[in-house]
Every structure is written in structure tokens, then in C-alpha cells.
Design an enzyme around this catalytic site. Structure first.
Site, PDB file in Angstrom:
ATOM      1  N   ARG A   1     -29.949  23.527  10.233  1.00 22.98           N
ATOM      2  CA  ARG A   1     -29.500  23.543  11.623  1.00 22.98           C
ATOM      3  C   ARG A   1     -28.119  24.171  11.735  1.00 22.98           C
ATOM      4  O   ARG A   1     -27.865  25.019  12.601  1.00 22.98           O
ATOM      5  CB  ARG A   1     -29.480  22.106  12.161  1.00 22.98           C
ATOM      6  CG  ARG A   1     -29.099  21.919  13.621  1.00 22.98           C
ATOM      7  CD  ARG A   1     -29.143  20.425  13.924  1.00 22.98           C
ATOM      8  NE  ARG A   1     -28.961  20.076  15.328  1.00 22.98           N
ATOM      9  CZ  ARG A   1     -27.804  19.812  15.902  1.00 22.98           C
ATOM     10  NH1 ARG A   1     -26.685  19.874  15.186  1.00 22.98           N
ATOM     11  NH2 ARG A   1     -27.741  19.470  17.173  1.00 22.98           N
TER      12      ARG A   1
ATOM     13  N   SER B   1     -26.619  14.303  19.835  1.00 22.06           N
ATOM     14  CA  SER B   1     -26.776  15.638  19.273  1.00 22.06           C
ATOM     15  C   SER B   1     -27.159  15.541  17.790  1.00 22.06           C
ATOM     16  O   SER B   1     -28.209  14.974  17.456  1.00 22.06           O
ATOM     17  CB  SER B   1     -25.479  16.441  19.485  1.00 22.06           C
ATOM     18  OG  SER B   1     -25.628  17.774  19.084  1.00 22.06           O
ATOM     19  N   LEU B   2     -26.336  16.070  16.901  1.00 20.89           N
ATOM     20  CA  LEU B   2     -26.574  15.980  15.459  1.00 20.89           C
ATOM     21  C   LEU B   2     -26.894  14.550  15.035  1.00 20.89           C
ATOM     22  O   LEU B   2     -27.713  14.325  14.129  1.00 20.89           O
ATOM     23  CB  LEU B   2     -25.327  16.480  14.720  1.00 20.89           C
ATOM     24  CG  LEU B   2     -25.214  16.183  13.222  1.00 20.89           C
ATOM     25  CD1 LEU B   2     -26.248  16.965  12.442  1.00 20.89           C
ATOM     26  CD2 LEU B   2     -23.807  16.495  12.731  1.00 20.89           C
TER      27      LEU B   2
ATOM     28  N   GLN C   1     -33.370  20.210  20.721  1.00 24.06           N
ATOM     29  CA  GLN C   1     -31.918  20.006  20.794  1.00 24.06           C
ATOM     30  C   GLN C   1     -31.133  21.294  20.976  1.00 24.06           C
ATOM     31  O   GLN C   1     -30.096  21.306  21.635  1.00 24.06           O
ATOM     32  CB  GLN C   1     -31.428  19.330  19.518  1.00 24.06           C
ATOM     33  CG  GLN C   1     -31.527  17.838  19.516  1.00 24.06           C
ATOM     34  CD  GLN C   1     -30.682  17.258  18.399  1.00 24.06           C
ATOM     35  OE1 GLN C   1     -29.893  17.951  17.746  1.00 24.06           O
ATOM     36  NE2 GLN C   1     -30.849  15.990  18.175  1.00 24.06           N
TER      37      GLN C   1
ATOM     38  N   GLN D   1     -21.416  16.320  15.710  1.00 24.96           N
ATOM     39  CA  GLN D   1     -20.370  17.225  15.253  1.00 24.96           C
ATOM     40  C   GLN D   1     -19.096  17.006  16.060  1.00 24.96           C
ATOM     41  O   GLN D   1     -19.140  16.775  17.265  1.00 24.96           O
ATOM     42  CB  GLN D   1     -20.854  18.667  15.398  1.00 24.96           C
ATOM     43  CG  GLN D   1     -19.923  19.695  14.797  1.00 24.96           C
ATOM     44  CD  GLN D   1     -20.603  21.050  14.680  1.00 24.96           C
ATOM     45  OE1 GLN D   1     -21.721  21.160  14.226  1.00 24.96           O
ATOM     46  NE2 GLN D   1     -19.904  22.101  15.103  1.00 24.96           N
TER      47      GLN D   1
END
Length: 323
Positions: free
Chosen positions: A117, A92-93, A252, A11
Site C-alpha cells: 500500500r 485509514s491505515l 480506502q 499514518q
């Protein structure tokens, strides 16, 4: 001989028009991926990727599937031109797209997961407003103590969220706690501090309450053991089974992104070429700063992707001849 890592951004890499040039070059993606995504999610994701508006594209439930989808299409484009990774990782993402590239997830299941998410993270932010901030010039060891001081001063959660490169650390937590931490970091001699426009907190204990629901969504899917090596930024270690993959994806929410350790682990395993697969260029810059001797490529537009294919296609051909 050096090997190639595909690294997938998270992101913050979103931008209006992302994926447009790839779609124009391979129009079949419009039907095979973009229209399918629109139907699965029940939102005009294609239109939002191509034309925005920016404010809506920044919303977590939209940003996350948009970045994920663009990364998946970029990966499919590279594969279609004969460029394959030796290992994959995601920031991350981006770890969800990496798991698709590794064969752990079908892309449609990954799309549903990242939509969920984003919705879960957005729900936390609505109930408990949070933020993230970047600190340039201090190391995690310096910031651990400053986070403790900021939390004590404000009574609010603030924790290290990302170790992005040797000089950049991101913190996350309640808005007041993050603001106080940035003040303390500035006083402690940080080169620069700034609040990030990401729409809420991530990778901190504020999100612990949504792990269980997301875990149930993961358990409902048929995950597979990786067929392409994958290193998780949660552990900075290889993921060898479907169970380990699910555990990393679930963790996460509250775990630190160990990007420095992940890139160093990839380099130690022989990676000399890093390809950022998806929109943006921030991740390739981080990889270049962590390992200045590495070759770094991008796929954020057609020209950059062509350069990557030209360079890595030559490497692939030479490697095939050598074997």
C-alpha cells in the site's frame, strides 16, 4: 453496561522510538514480530522504528508497516494482559491492524499488504505530486463547494479525504488544488488551515489507478470472516464477511475516511470506552472530541498502557461478575 472499542491509528502517528517500551517489557516481541518483519520486508524496520532517521521513517513504504507493526504489538500486549475489545475500528491505515485484531488477516499478511500500500501510494505521488491539508472550523458541507471552486480555479483535483471530528476536515489532491482550497477556506472563515506533512495525497481519486493492483494482492490472500465485530471507516458500518473486508480495504485509496460517523456508530452500539491501540495520541483525542462523555485510553507508552489495563481490567472483572 458500556463496551470497549479498540481503535487503531493511521499514518502520521509514527515517531522515533515507537514500540520501544513494549519491546523492553516483553522482549519476546523482538523475535516473534520485529525480526520477522525485518526478514519479510527486507528492510531494517526494527531499527527504523527505534532510531529512525525521521526522514526515512516518514516515507510511506516505511511509515505504513512501522505504524501497523507497532499497533499489532500493542494489541498483543493488551491481549496478554487480559484486555480484549468488544469491537474494533481503524482510521485509514489503522483499518489493517483492526482487521488483524478482528481475525480477518494474519499479521504477516497485513504487514505485506501495508508495505505494498505504501509503495503504491508513493509511486502515485512521484508521478503526480499531491498533498493533504487540514481545515479547522468548517464542516464538510461548506468544503464541498470550496473544493469545486478550487478545482475550477486550478484545474487540479482536490477532494474531502477525512471527516475527523465535528470541526476538523482533511482535504487531498494535487498540490496546487489543495493550496488553493486552503486559501478559500481561510477566506471563508476557517479557524485554522494547514498543510499536512504526510508525503502525498490519500483518499482521493488521484489514487484510482492503483486499486486494481492492490485488489489482486487481496484476492491472493486467505481472508476470513471477522470473529470480533469490526466497523469500517470507509462505510461507518459493520463488516460481516471476508468479502466485505477486502472491499473496504481496497476502496480506502479513493474513499473518504468517515471517522465521525464511525465513532458515532460505535457509540450508538453501546461503546463507552475507546482505546487507541498503537503509537500516538491523535486518534484518542478525536474520539474524545466526538464523544466527550466517553472514556478514552492510549497505549503509546508503557504508563498509558498500564492505565488502560487498570481501568479496563476492572471493568472486565465487574462485567464478568455481573454475568
Amino acid at each position: 453496561m458500556s463496551t470497549t472499542a479498540f481503535v487503531f491509528p493511521g499514518q502520521g502517528s509514527q515517531r522515533i522510538g515507537m514500540g520501544r517500551e513494549l519491546m523492553e517489557r516483553r522482549t519476546e516481541f523482538l523475535e516473534s514480530h520485529y525480526r520477522v518483519a525485518d526478514e519479510i520486508l527486507g528492510i531494517p524496520l526494527t531499527e527504523l522504528c527505534l532510531r529512525g532517521p525521521a526522514e526515512e521513517l516518514r516515507a510511506m513504504p516505511v511509515t505504513q508497516p512501522a505504524v501497523f507493526l507497532t499497533s499489532v504489538v500493542a494489541h498483543e500486549t493488551l491481549r496478554g494482559r487480559g484486555v480484549e475489545p468488544d469491537v474494533v475500528a481503524g482510521h485509514s491505515l489503522g483499518e489493517f491492524a483492526a482487521m488483524v485484531a478482528a481475525g480477518v488477516l494474519d499479521w504477516t499478511d497485513g504487514l505485506r499488504l501495508v508495505r505494498l500500500r505504501g509503495e503504491l501510494m508513493d509511486s502515485v505521488h512521484r508521478e503526480t505530486p499531491g498533498s493533504m491539508g487540514a481545515v479547522i472550523g468548517l464542516v464538510p458541507a461548506d468544503l464541498e463547494g470550496l473544493c469545486a471552486r478550487a478545482a475550477a480555479d486550478t484545474g487540479e483535483v482536490v477532494e474531502i479525504a477525512n471527516h475527523n471530528d465535528h470541526r476538523q476536515v482533511v482535504v487531498s489532491g494535487r498540490t496546487g488544488g489543495v493550496a488553493r482550497l486552503l486559501e478559500l477556506a481561510d477566506e471563508a472563515g476557517a479557524e485554522r488551515v494547514l498543510t499536512l506533512a504526510v508525503g502525498g495525497a490519500a483518499h482521493c481519486s488521484l489514487l484510482s489507478g492503483i486499486e486494481e493492483e492492490f485488489g489482486r494482492a487481496l484476492e491472493a490472500l486467505d481472508l476470513r470472516d471477522p470473529v470480533v465485530p469490526v466497523v469500517s471507516a470507509v462505510t461507518a458500518a459493520p463488516v460481516r464477511t471476508a468479502h466485505e473486508a477486502a472491499d473496504c480495504l481496497r476502496r480506502q485509496f479513493t474513499s473518504r475516511v468517515r471517522w465521525v460517523d464511525t465513532v458515532l456508530a460505535l457509540a450508538d452500539s453501546g461503546v463507552g470506552d475507546f482505546v487507541e491501540v498503537g503509537p500516538g495520541k491523535a486518534l484518542s483525542k478525536l474520539c474524545g472530541r466526538i464523544r466527550p462523555e466517553a472514556a478514552v485510553y492510549r497505549t503509546n507508552d508503557a504508563e498509558q498502557l498500564d492505565r488502560a489495563v487498570a481501568a479496563l481490567g476492572a471493568v472486565t472483572a465487574q462485567g464478568a461478575g455481573a454475568r
